[in-house]
Scaffold this active site. Sequence first.
Site, PDB file in Angstrom:
ATOM      1  N   ASP A 202     -35.385 -32.494  -8.377  1.00  9.79           N
ATOM      2  CA  ASP A 202     -35.392 -33.822  -8.984  1.00  9.79           C
ATOM      3  C   ASP A 202     -36.835 -34.221  -9.290  1.00  9.79           C
ATOM      4  O   ASP A 202     -37.740 -33.998  -8.474  1.00  9.79           O
ATOM      5  CB  ASP A 202     -34.762 -34.831  -8.015  1.00  9.79           C
ATOM      6  CG  ASP A 202     -34.567 -36.191  -8.659  1.00  9.79           C
ATOM      7  OD1 ASP A 202     -33.509 -36.396  -9.275  1.00  9.79           O
ATOM      8  OD2 ASP A 202     -35.480 -37.040  -8.553  1.00  9.79           O
ATOM      9  N   ASN A 210     -40.027 -43.710 -17.511  1.00  4.91           N
ATOM     10  CA  ASN A 210     -39.222 -44.314 -18.571  1.00  4.91           C
ATOM     11  C   ASN A 210     -39.538 -45.795 -18.735  1.00  4.91           C
ATOM     12  O   ASN A 210     -39.675 -46.299 -19.857  1.00  4.91           O
ATOM     13  CB  ASN A 210     -37.728 -44.141 -18.263  1.00  4.91           C
ATOM     14  CG  ASN A 210     -37.214 -42.776 -18.678  1.00  4.91           C
ATOM     15  OD1 ASN A 210     -37.749 -42.136 -19.572  1.00  4.91           O
ATOM     16  ND2 ASN A 210     -36.157 -42.324 -18.024  1.00  4.91           N
ATOM     17  N   HIS A 215     -38.440 -44.156 -23.144  1.00  3.30           N
ATOM     18  CA  HIS A 215     -37.568 -42.993 -22.966  1.00  3.30           C
ATOM     19  C   HIS A 215     -38.055 -41.770 -23.740  1.00  3.30           C
ATOM     20  O   HIS A 215     -37.791 -40.638 -23.331  1.00  3.30           O
ATOM     21  CB  HIS A 215     -36.138 -43.337 -23.393  1.00  3.30           C
ATOM     22  CG  HIS A 215     -35.457 -44.266 -22.431  1.00  3.30           C
ATOM     23  ND1 HIS A 215     -34.914 -43.839 -21.241  1.00  3.30           N
ATOM     24  CD2 HIS A 215     -35.257 -45.621 -22.467  1.00  3.30           C
ATOM     25  CE1 HIS A 215     -34.389 -44.867 -20.591  1.00  3.30           C
ATOM     26  NE2 HIS A 215     -34.589 -45.970 -21.317  1.00  3.30           N
ATOM     27  N   ASP A 219     -38.438 -38.083 -22.225  1.00  2.00           N
ATOM     28  CA  ASP A 219     -37.942 -36.838 -22.814  1.00  2.00           C
ATOM     29  C   ASP A 219     -39.054 -35.797 -22.897  1.00  2.00           C
ATOM     30  O   ASP A 219     -38.821 -34.602 -22.679  1.00  2.00           O
ATOM     31  CB  ASP A 219     -37.385 -37.107 -24.219  1.00  2.00           C
ATOM     32  CG  ASP A 219     -36.055 -37.847 -24.184  1.00  2.00           C
ATOM     33  OD1 ASP A 219     -35.460 -37.951 -23.090  1.00  2.00           O
ATOM     34  OD2 ASP A 219     -35.622 -38.318 -25.254  1.00  2.00           O
ATOM     35  N   GLU A 245     -32.685 -36.523 -14.554  1.00  3.53           N
ATOM     36  CA  GLU A 245     -33.906 -35.810 -14.169  1.00  3.53           C
ATOM     37  C   GLU A 245     -33.611 -34.793 -13.075  1.00  3.53           C
ATOM     38  O   GLU A 245     -34.520 -34.354 -12.372  1.00  3.53           O
ATOM     39  CB  GLU A 245     -34.971 -36.799 -13.688  1.00  3.53           C
ATOM     40  CG  GLU A 245     -34.669 -37.500 -12.384  1.00  3.53           C
ATOM     41  CD  GLU A 245     -33.845 -38.773 -12.529  1.00  3.53           C
ATOM     42  OE1 GLU A 245     -33.952 -39.620 -11.636  1.00  3.53           O
ATOM     43  OE2 GLU A 245     -33.106 -38.907 -13.520  1.00  3.53           O
TER      44      GLU A 245
END
Length: 338
Positions: A202, A210, A215, A219, A245
């Site tokens: 994770d 974010n 966002h 990405d 994630e």
Amino acid sequence: MPPVVREEPARDQAPGVSVAVLRELQSLQGTGDQILDALVPRARLLQLEAGQQLLRRGEPNLRVYIVVSGLLRVELDDSPLAHIERGETVGELSLLAGSAATATVAAEERTQLLVLDEETFWWLAESSHEFSVGLLVRLAKRLRSNNDAVQENIALRRQFEQAALSDPLTGFRNRRWLDQTLPRIIQRHLHASEPLCIAMMDIDHFKQVNDAYGHAAGDAVLLQVGRLVRANLRPADFAARVGGEEFVLVFPQTSMPGAISAAERLREAIAGAAFDYDGGALPQVTVSLGLVELERSANPLELLARADGALYAAKQSGRNRTEWPGRDGSGPKLNPDR
């Protein structure tokens, strides 16, 4: 699915069909008027409304149909294969082979058909050399066309299946792939008595990236993490993105010491990398991992639950860390050769 059209009882003749109309149909061109005159009382008309089915794949068929007007659609697994236009025939493949229909045929629009039962079809084929030769030519073309369409359909289906099993952002496998494939991987390793390790990974504080940078920046982080995962895993290892994630790493034929070394190497590579987005630097990115080894009695859900528990322990211990059973006790040590 619309029901198959039930034909009306045969009539003494096909009302509204004349020799002049039959002569214009492609499949009957070159057939003499005497034969066409004899065909009129033998054949009958069938009318379909748009959407009604004529043939259904897998069901028996002992008739040949000639399109007098309108248009038919040929489908395979709800995917259009071809259209059958005025003057063309359908049903001859299953009649000749004595088999069920190989595709579903339905009316694209209101369509009128000339129906030839098995006896009438063979009478016409024996009576008209032109009809027989034309039928052979059309069959050859249709078989070629259908084969090309089927191959294209298979290729498209494989592409769709591949897309359905992949994460579009990172290109890794997705949760669906993991759910389908992990049970087979586990069974193969249990059968061969080979070691197998699974890691749940994770990205730490990903929500903060974010929230602070958007966002699109998130990405970009996922893409860069993906590249680092690929660069630090063996070709035989698997990676799947199973959440926003969250990733699952699969280490085939690898015992715990080797998997610890692999996980730590990846964790250190990510922690030491510089992340950026749109020309600007991002804060340091780290990951936490929970690592477990396959046990004889384990199933996929239990294995993933144990890995998730180890991941939770890594988060609770400060993040940027790999946790495995027995790490702080007498558990396995790192294997520098892995």
